[in-house]
Scaffold this active site. Sequence first.
Site, PDB file in Angstrom:
ATOM      1  N   ASP A 206      12.619 -51.784  -0.226  1.00  0.00           N
ATOM      2  CA  ASP A 206      11.711 -52.054  -1.353  1.00  0.00           C
ATOM      3  C   ASP A 206      10.952 -53.364  -1.107  1.00  0.00           C
ATOM      4  O   ASP A 206      11.557 -54.353  -0.715  1.00  0.00           O
ATOM      5  CB  ASP A 206      12.564 -52.165  -2.635  1.00  0.00           C
ATOM      6  N   HIS A 298       6.719 -41.703  -5.628  1.00  0.00           N
ATOM      7  CA  HIS A 298       6.477 -43.033  -6.196  1.00  0.00           C
ATOM      8  C   HIS A 298       5.344 -43.751  -5.471  1.00  0.00           C
ATOM      9  O   HIS A 298       4.456 -44.319  -6.119  1.00  0.00           O
ATOM     10  CB  HIS A 298       7.765 -43.852  -6.152  1.00  0.00           C
TER      11      HIS A 298
HETATM   12  C1  HEM Z   1       6.473 -49.199  -3.773  1.00  0.00           C
HETATM   13  C2  HEM Z   1      10.878 -48.603  -5.724  1.00  0.00           C
HETATM   14  C3  HEM Z   1       9.063 -49.561 -10.118  1.00  0.00           C
HETATM   15  C4  HEM Z   1       4.762 -50.461  -8.115  1.00  0.00           C
HETATM   16  C5  HEM Z   1       7.812 -48.948  -3.914  1.00  0.00           C
HETATM   17  C6  HEM Z   1       8.711 -48.542  -2.861  1.00  0.00           C
HETATM   18  C7  HEM Z   1       9.934 -48.382  -3.409  1.00  0.00           C
HETATM   19  C8  HEM Z   1       9.825 -48.679  -4.815  1.00  0.00           C
HETATM   20  C9  HEM Z   1      11.223 -47.965  -2.695  1.00  0.00           C
HETATM   21  C10 HEM Z   1       8.315 -48.311  -1.387  1.00  0.00           C
HETATM   22  C11 HEM Z   1       8.395 -49.543  -0.539  1.00  0.00           C
HETATM   23  C12 HEM Z   1       7.424 -50.610  -0.890  1.00  0.00           C
HETATM   24  O1  HEM Z   1       6.235 -50.548  -0.550  1.00  0.00           O
HETATM   25  O2  HEM Z   1       7.856 -51.548  -1.554  1.00  0.00           O
HETATM   26  C13 HEM Z   1      10.748 -48.780  -7.083  1.00  0.00           C
HETATM   27  C14 HEM Z   1      11.817 -48.610  -8.025  1.00  0.00           C
HETATM   28  C15 HEM Z   1      11.311 -48.870  -9.262  1.00  0.00           C
HETATM   29  C16 HEM Z   1       9.917 -49.223  -9.087  1.00  0.00           C
HETATM   30  C17 HEM Z   1      13.230 -48.206  -7.667  1.00  0.00           C
HETATM   31  C18 HEM Z   1      11.995 -48.855 -10.598  1.00  0.00           C
HETATM   32  C19 HEM Z   1      13.300 -49.018 -10.756  1.00  0.00           C
HETATM   33  C20 HEM Z   1       7.733 -49.886  -9.953  1.00  0.00           C
HETATM   34  C21 HEM Z   1       6.861 -50.277 -11.017  1.00  0.00           C
HETATM   35  C22 HEM Z   1       5.640 -50.537 -10.450  1.00  0.00           C
HETATM   36  C23 HEM Z   1       5.763 -50.291  -9.028  1.00  0.00           C
HETATM   37  C24 HEM Z   1       7.227 -50.396 -12.496  1.00  0.00           C
HETATM   38  C25 HEM Z   1       4.349 -50.992 -11.091  1.00  0.00           C
HETATM   39  C26 HEM Z   1       3.997 -50.785 -12.320  1.00  0.00           C
HETATM   40  C27 HEM Z   1       4.866 -50.199  -6.774  1.00  0.00           C
HETATM   41  C28 HEM Z   1       3.748 -50.362  -5.838  1.00  0.00           C
HETATM   42  C29 HEM Z   1       4.232 -49.972  -4.583  1.00  0.00           C
HETATM   43  C30 HEM Z   1       5.635 -49.602  -4.779  1.00  0.00           C
HETATM   44  C31 HEM Z   1       2.348 -50.855  -6.169  1.00  0.00           C
HETATM   45  C32 HEM Z   1       3.445 -49.920  -3.273  1.00  0.00           C
HETATM   46  C33 HEM Z   1       2.732 -48.591  -3.214  1.00  0.00           C
HETATM   47  C34 HEM Z   1       1.885 -48.425  -1.950  1.00  0.00           C
HETATM   48  O3  HEM Z   1       0.726 -48.832  -1.985  1.00  0.00           O
HETATM   49  O4  HEM Z   1       2.420 -47.905  -0.944  1.00  0.00           O
HETATM   50  N1  HEM Z   1       8.521 -49.029  -5.103  1.00  0.00           N
HETATM   51  N2  HEM Z   1       9.611 -49.159  -7.760  1.00  0.00           N
HETATM   52  N3  HEM Z   1       7.051 -49.901  -8.777  1.00  0.00           N
HETATM   53  N4  HEM Z   1       5.970 -49.746  -6.112  1.00  0.00           N
HETATM   54 FE1  HEM Z   1       7.779 -49.400  -6.932  1.00  0.00          FE
END
Ligand code: HEM
Length: 389
Positions: A206, A298
């Site tokens: 993450d 996601h």
């Molecule tokens: C990407 C997990 C909540 C925004 C990711 C990734 C994971 C992850 C595993 C892929 C690796 C990375 O690029 O960091 C989670 C989990 C969440 C959560 C487990 C809740 C428990 C959120 C929330 C937001 C968000 C609430 C925004 C409102 C993003 C964004 C990316 C991302 C912008 C990058 C997307 C891209 O351009 O590839 N998240 N996330 N996430 N997450 Fe989350």
Amino acid sequence: MSRRVLLGGGVAAAGVAGIGWGAATLTHREHHTDPAARTVPFFGAHQSGIDTEPQDQCAFVGFDLVPGTDRADIIGLLRIWTDDAARLTQGRPALADTEAELAARPARLTITVGFGPGLFTAAALEHARPHWLKALPPFTIDRLEEAYTGADLLLQICADEATTVSHAVRVLCKNVTSLVRVRWVQRGFRNASEGQSMRNLMGSVDGTVNIASGVDFDRLVWDDGTGLPWLAGGTSMVLRRIAMDLDTWDELDDDGRELSVGRRVANGAPLTGTGEFDDPDFEAVDDTGIPVIPPSSHIARAHHSTDGERFLRRGYNYDDAPAPGTVSNSGLLFACFQRDIDAQYLPVQQRLADFDALNQWTTPIGSAVFAIPPGVPKPGGYLGQPLFE
Ligand code: HEM
């Protein structure tokens, strides 16, 4: 003589001399070999703890101002916090520090202060409140608990050692009990191996796609003072407490997990690549014409649709005591920083609320927003000073 003054003199003398080291006396080699001795500068154009490489441990503390607290009281509180933070982050005890020895391991301690909407009302400064500083709109996925929602003031306290964080939290809270009440404390942790991002408690890598320091920060994170001059060098923060249902997530195999996230469990590579930092190809399809990265995943949903939808994510895992009869109480303290919550964060959050494969296992249970004032350029100033002048 007050206890603060009495202890302060003693501690200053015994502390700095007695402990025998401070950032200034360390050689480069000692800096390098003793992680506990590492310090992050306190004074500067921006507050530390934002573009600082995330430390392993963090406590987010939300405060309510005691009714009747006014502008002069708030300035007094900010002066105390500034003085305490300037000392503690450099490995020196705070004035009246009753456990001065605990200040001796700064371990990259940063102390970051934020202002909630209520502070502007209490200080009669509504005209200086950023337009985006208000509770987020309700989302259908939300199950917000009062205990983790809203606050007039924030302290984000991060360090590589949990003892350092605990000591700083206590020092900063106990000296201001006549002005504020602790509303919540949310503690988190994150561990990353070199060259790889942390893993969250669902096991996913993450934090891969994020904002790099430098030009992107100036454009997307740091305010330039155009709208509100006092905010130049500051930013905003959204803090969401998001619970994970690990019992049902456990039932999913790696294929199911990878299709939900859009990235591989083993190393966080996008399903269209092999390395963590490969660019995902959201257009790629397999032999049968099906997208390799599901549009419901996601990362497909969270990916910015315009450059202006990007923000800095700097979240922490949490793992608290489970309720009776349950096994875990875990999740993510999702923290992000951006110049403008409405323009950058909200469109992404709305898209995820409308649909995100991960929503089946995640539930937002806390939510708070803060204006993060700029840094204190040099000794003598206090956090938030441009707002009050
Ligand atoms: C990407 C997990 C909540 C925004 C990711 C990734 C994971 C992850 C595993 C892929 C690796 C990375 O690029 O960091 C989670 C989990 C969440 C959560 C487990 C809740 C428990 C959120 C929330 C937001 C968000 C609430 C925004 C409102 C993003 C964004 C990316 C991302 C912008 C990058 C997307 C891209 O351009 O590839 N998240 N996330 N996430 N997450 Fe989350």
